[in-house]
Design a protein around this motif. Sequence first.
Motif, PDB file in Angstrom:
ATOM      1  N   ALA A 149       7.875  12.210   7.877  1.00  0.00           N
ATOM      2  CA  ALA A 149       8.643  11.003   7.577  1.00  0.00           C
ATOM      3  C   ALA A 149       8.770  10.815   6.063  1.00  0.00           C
ATOM      4  CB  ALA A 149       7.974   9.785   8.214  1.00  0.00           C
ATOM      5  N   GLU A 150       9.784  10.051   5.683  1.00  0.00           N
ATOM      6  CA  GLU A 150      10.027   9.820   4.263  1.00  0.00           C
ATOM      7  C   GLU A 150       8.932   8.965   3.631  1.00  0.00           C
ATOM      8  OE1 GLU A 150      13.871   8.166   3.766  1.00  0.00           O
ATOM      9  OE2 GLU A 150      14.955   9.934   4.522  1.00  0.00           O
ATOM     10  N   GLU A 151       8.507   7.943   4.340  1.00  0.00           N
ATOM     11  CA  GLU A 151       7.446   7.093   3.810  1.00  0.00           C
ATOM     12  C   GLU A 151       6.088   7.770   4.035  1.00  0.00           C
ATOM     13  OE1 GLU A 151       7.207   4.333   7.865  1.00  0.00           O
ATOM     14  OE2 GLU A 151       7.581   3.432   5.891  1.00  0.00           O
TER      15      GLU A 151
END
Length: 329
Positions: A185-187
Motif C-alpha cells: 500500500a502507498e501509506e
Amino acid sequence: MNDMEAQAFQRGRGVRVRGGRGGGRGGGRGGRRAVITDEIRATVVDHVVNHGLTMQEAGQRVQPNISRYSVASIIRTFRRENRTERLPRRGGRERTFSDAQETAIVNMVMANNALTIRQIRNTIINDQVTFPNILTVGQATVDRVLRRNALRMKQIYRVPFNRNSDRVKDLRHDYVQRVLELEAAEESNTFIYIDEAGFNLSKTRRRGRNIIGQRAIINVPGQRGGNITLCAAINHNGILHHHSIIGPYNTARLLIFLDTLHKSLIPPDQIVHAEQPRWKVYERNPQAQMPLIQAMEEACGNIAPEAFQGWIRHTRRYFPRCLAREHSL
C-alpha cells in the motif's frame, strides 16, 4: 663358486626383500582388482572390433589403462555371449525385502513416526499382502532397512492435529496475503507482534555439560509452584508493552492488555503475533537470585532490537509455504 652357480643361487635362494614385487600386501597379484565399468568395456570392444586396434592399444586408449589380458577377456566374453555389461553380483544370501517392500516400510514409518522396530516387525509379518514371502524377520534386519533408507531415531516433536487442517492452511494463506497487501500500500503500515509465554520456577535448561560419566544437574525448588504468564507486544524497534500475571491469559485479560496497548500506541486491528523472549528469563537463574516476576520484567529490557528484527525475518521465511498451503511443522 663359479659364475653359473652364483646366478643359480641368486635365482633360487637369494635374500627375499619384504615388500618387493609379488610379495607383501597389495603387491603384484595380491593387490585389489580394479573394477572395469560397463562404459570402459563397451569402448574397448569398439576399439578392437570396429576400429581394428590391438589388445594392447585398446587397453591404453581408456582411462585408467587396462592390461591386454583384461582386454582379451572382455573381447572373449563379447564374442561368446554378445554382451559388454558385467554380470550382477552373485553369492551370499538373497535380499530379504524387495525394493517395493522397502518402500512400503519407509512409507509405514513416514505415516507414523512413533512406531518402534518391534511394531514395524509385527506389522510386516501380519501383512501377507505386501509381504507374502516374509514369514519371520528379525528386528536387526528391520533396523538395517531403516538405516539404509536414511531413517534414524529422533526426538518426537508434538504437533497439534489441527495445525495442518485445511481451515488453518486457508487462514495462514489469507494472513500472509493481507500482510503483503499492506506492505504494497502507498501509506506506510507498522506491524506489531503479540504473543504470550509461560514461566515457572521449576523450568530450566534441559541440556548441560559435565565430565564424562557424571550427570549434568541443576538445583530447583522442591515444589513446582504456580505458573506466571508474560504477554508482550514487539515491533522492529523492540518491546512496546509487556505485562505479567499469575496464571494463564484468558480472553478478558487479553482484552485488557489490548486496551492498554491501544491507549498508548496503536489501534488493535493491526496487531499480529510473534515469538517470545523466553530464555532471557532463565539466563538470570531466577530461582536463586530474585523473584520470578522481577526477573521477567528485567529480562524484557535486555533484548536488543537486532534480536526482534531477526525473529521477524525468521517468520517471513514461512510466507512462501503459507501461500502454497503447505504443511507447517
